[in-house]
Design an enzyme around this catalytic site. Structure first.
Site, short mmCIF file in Angstrom:
data_model
loop_
_atom_site.label_atom_id
_atom_site.label_comp_id
_atom_site.label_asym_id
_atom_site.label_seq_id
_atom_site.Cartn_x
_atom_site.Cartn_y
_atom_site.Cartn_z
N GLU B 358 0.88 -1.18 0.00
CA GLU B 358 0.00 0.00 0.00
C GLU B 358 0.91 1.23 0.00
O GLU B 358 0.94 2.02 0.94
CB GLU B 358 -0.90 -0.03 1.25
CG GLU B 358 -2.07 0.96 1.18
CD GLU B 358 -2.91 0.94 2.47
OE1 GLU B 358 -2.54 0.21 3.42
OE2 GLU B 358 -3.92 1.65 2.53
N HIS B 383 -4.56 -4.94 -0.41
CA HIS B 383 -4.20 -3.92 -1.39
C HIS B 383 -3.26 -4.45 -2.48
O HIS B 383 -3.63 -4.56 -3.61
CB HIS B 383 -3.61 -2.66 -0.74
CG HIS B 383 -4.55 -2.00 0.20
ND1 HIS B 383 -5.73 -1.42 -0.22
CD2 HIS B 383 -4.54 -1.86 1.55
CE1 HIS B 383 -6.38 -0.93 0.82
NE2 HIS B 383 -5.69 -1.19 1.92
#
Lengths: 516, 516
Positions: B358, B383
């Site tokens: 991320e 993510h």
């Protein structure tokens, strides 16, 4: 040559990769180091051996780079994450930028005829020539023309012509006026997000700016000097060679005489020859004849025929064909398939250098351009911005060794991407996909030469993983993928290596370890 | 079942691909169609067969989608290209959003405990409970607490406690005050670019908001009702099951009594059970025990031990472990390698669901998290935003079938990307990389359930290439990659297919062809 140890172990990495990919063996922690080295190895330049000297320079570069990136993370002020108009001053203060400016960058392969040279020159020189008139359009843009008074003709969509020489005498603040001309010749503005709320709006302005610049540059005396000065600017930025997408629009004389495409080519040739005489370490320049993608089929047929004629007549200068203009607003390549296949059907290879994938709009007809460019045997892809959304086209591009011409600042300013750390080229670099860095229209974006784009690519797109070998590979790529003959490529590479060695010495002299 | 013709030709595509990739045969124009179909086939959901009914619904969806995208291209006002705070209202007017809301979306796999439910509920209900106090910190954020008066204790970094019940009686404009509470519980603001000039600044604010929300939610009576209401909101949004990353922080009673992690788990279990009784078509919920990535090694050791204990004690509810907090600012996974390997060394598999990648900052130590998450045998990647910059990790993730949990709105609001057409998941979708769509912290971003994120993924990330089968595949993926047992997965899929069929009928009833 002293290569870092891990670079000798390529066979090992292949075996590990094969294990995961084919046999689906689960990796152990002991593989971590090997996997990370494999990733480093795949990275652009990752498989280049480094000399002792390069390792020393890389040590300096890495140190400076880490400092600048760490600082950017902390403060939130990191040039590649900012709009170039705001980042430019910061970039100019960066020691990495300083190094990149000194670096021999090889070839600039994606550049447009009317946006090569800093606009300063146009304003301070071209508009100060005698007989230079300006007029204003209802949309607030400007056009120029040089006439003798008796040949003056009013443009339908523009105000009365104003003679600049006379006008400047009447006004109080000439600097302010010249600044306004400057603003009409670049996209630069303090609040780009406000000034350009959409891609369509910025492209409209972009086209107006091109028209304004071309109205100056198409004047024969300006045409030649502009190109000479542009070569000077690229040479000064340590670029050895450029290829320009040129429209070869009519060039005019004061009395209204118009020159044709052949005249333009000859002018480019003459200027390049003169420049090479004055600067023997500059390799040269070639022309990619380009037409607008809004043409209809029969116009395109004419243009392809014209391209073939020019390609045959000027084999040393005209190296291929391309289309320009906002991709999203124009015809897709496939629309012109019959015309674009004419050369192949005649048994002639007319090299193509198609813009393709300069779009955010996945799945629209324009979005097929990437695959079609490859199927139409393009030699390079201009931008290729959307190629990550096209895994089949991407595989083809890699297999066929068709490079992507990455123009980071252009993609940002023209609103494809805001933070350049997110540019899809980060994946291309990580995968060692064939690519080169170029500047597209540096004049319009407020850049100069290739250094700003190299900075964005090196700091933003590559992040801390990009090393000195990345820069080296990008420069070598630009020679490899150029339209120079094999022999000239070899000579250019030799020249480039000499300059590279000098550059390494320069960096070592600039930075002593104890100063870092 | 009626499948479109090209889907039967998978063998042909493989041969073509093999030709290009291995034999390097140059493609001919005749292959164009096959190549485009191959790309369509690789796309998420591209290899799903469609029923007659699905083809009819897809016809409607494609038509509406093309209209909305074409309009967005023309006007420059296209929700996925805009900040979600500005896009939300536009999204709510979209027929595609309307369809997505009705669609059974399967499982929400990436959600955080204190940001599940619209903040409206916290303001309008939780803060209206008796004994609710508020205080203000010097940085302008707020904290809540429920006390009986004799247990009241002032916080070091906060103003005097103000009893809301009393305060609301004194002020003239309660609505305005409640709106100010609302603003303190979400990141929503009119000018996000001005309010949050950097990732660090928005994360700081994000953490404050979490603290404010958790100070309400950690009150035992609120804790249970909040979770029940959250399940209601997801159920209403046609989500069948959720997994939450839960910190299991102490929950308090009015008299200051603190409840431990086990109490929290039991509370989650109770509420889920009650909810399932009230809504038999809801499958359930599981907990991924999560700790902050700023812990030191010995704290992490304690937490891993605790995770093992909870995992053993509540096998039906606690399904694994993760770390939370701003990745760029915390310890990299590798820092905790010894602690994270404890379960494996004990011969126990504690499933990991690590956030990783991320980040926009390639090459920093944090950027190694993606590879390390995979090496540490993560079951999913939270993510995985940066994975395109890590081709080796990406190959591993695909080969090992470790899905990426894509949270489009979160990535945009937390400033990883601005235009969601540029989200790296566009490549994952194009390549059919294992992935699911989730909402991360819908409450904080002003979203609700999963529909907003599905809209962004379907319209922005997938573009016009994403079809009804893409939506179907994403929903099926969410069940497949959940931590449900194989048997429950099978039952859930069966339930989901029934709902899907109903959904298809609903869409057909909503839109008649002649209305499109």
């Amino acid at each position: 040559m002293n290569a870092p140890n891990f670079r000798k172990g390529t066979a090992v990495f292949s075996v590990i990769l094969c294990l995961f990919a084919v046999c689906q063996t689960f990796p152990t922690l002991a593989d971590r180091d090997a996997l990370m080295k494999l990733e480093q190895f795949e990275f652009t330049g990752g498989n280049l051996l480094s000399t002792e000297k390069e390792l020393r320079v890389n040590y300096i570069v890495e140190k400076l780079k880490r400092k600048e990136i760490t600082e950017g993370m902390k403060t939130g002020s990191f040039p590649p994450a900012m709009h170039f108009f705001r980042a430019r001053e910061l970039i100019e203060q960066s020691p990495i930028f300083n190094i990149i400016q000194k670096m021999p960058k090889g070839a600039g392969l994606h550049l447009h005829d009317y946006a090569l040279l800093s606009v300063d020159w146009l304003v301070k020189n071209a508009t100060y020539l005698p007989n230079c008139y300006v007029c204003f359009t209802p949309t607030g843009s400007i056009k120029f023309h040089y006439f003798s008074r008796k040949h003056q003709k009013r443009l339908a969509s523009c105000s009365e012509w104003i003679l600049l020489e006379q006008y400047r005498k009447q006004i109080r603040n000439v600097t302010e006026f010249d600044n306004s001309l400057f603003r009409n010749l670049t996209l630069m503005t303090e609040n780009p997000e406000e000034a350009y709320p959409s891609q369509n709006i910025i492209w409209k302005r972009f086209v107006e700016i091109f028209a304004a610049a071309s109205s100056l540059i198409s004047y024969a005396p300006v045409f030649k000097t502009y190109f000479y000065e542009a070569l000077k600017e690229f040479h000064h930025d340590n670029v050895q060679y450029i290829e320009i997408r040129a429209l070869l629009l009519p060039v005019y004389e004061l009395d209204g005489t118009l020159h044709d495409k052949d005249w333009c080519i000859l002018a480019y040739q003459d200027v390049a020859k003169q420049f090479k005489t004055d600067h023997p370490d500059f390799v040269g320049t070639k022309v990619i004849f380009s037409v607008h993608r809004s043409l209809n089929n029969s116009e395109m047929k004419t243009m392809i025929t014209e391209a073939l004629r020019l390609y045959k007549k000027f084999p040393e200068t005209v190296v291929g064909f391309d289309m320009v203009g906002q991709e999203d607003a124009g015809h897709p390549l496939w629309y012109f398939k019959n015309e674009l296949l004419i050369p192949a059907k005649m048994g002639i290879k007319l090299p193509y250098f198609f813009h393709a994938g300069e779009t955010d709009w996945e799945g629209m007809s324009i979005d097929e351009n990437i695959l079609d460019a490859l199927l139409l045997n393009t030699s390079r892809i201009g931008h290729g911005y959307s190629i990550n959304k096209h895994p089949v086209a991407k595989k083809l591009s890699k297999t066929l060794d068709v490079p992507l011409e990455v123009c980071p600042i252009s993609n940002q300013v023209l609103m494809l991407v805001s933070n350049l750390q997110n540019h899809p080229a980060a994946a291309w670099m990580a995968e060692g996909h064939p690519m080169v860095i170029s500047a597209d229209d540096p004049a319009v974006f407020g850049a100069r030469g290739l250094s700003y784009d190299f900075y964005e690519a090196f700091m933003g797109i590559g992040g801390l993983k990009a090393e000195l070998t990345t820069l080296k590979q990008l420069a070598l790529n630009s020679i490899k993928y150029s339209a120079m003959s094999a022999q000239v490529k070899a000579e250019t590479t030799k020249l480039w290596l000499k300059k590279w060695d000098q550059f390494l010495d320069d960096v070592l002299n600039m930075f002593r370890n104890d100063e870092l």
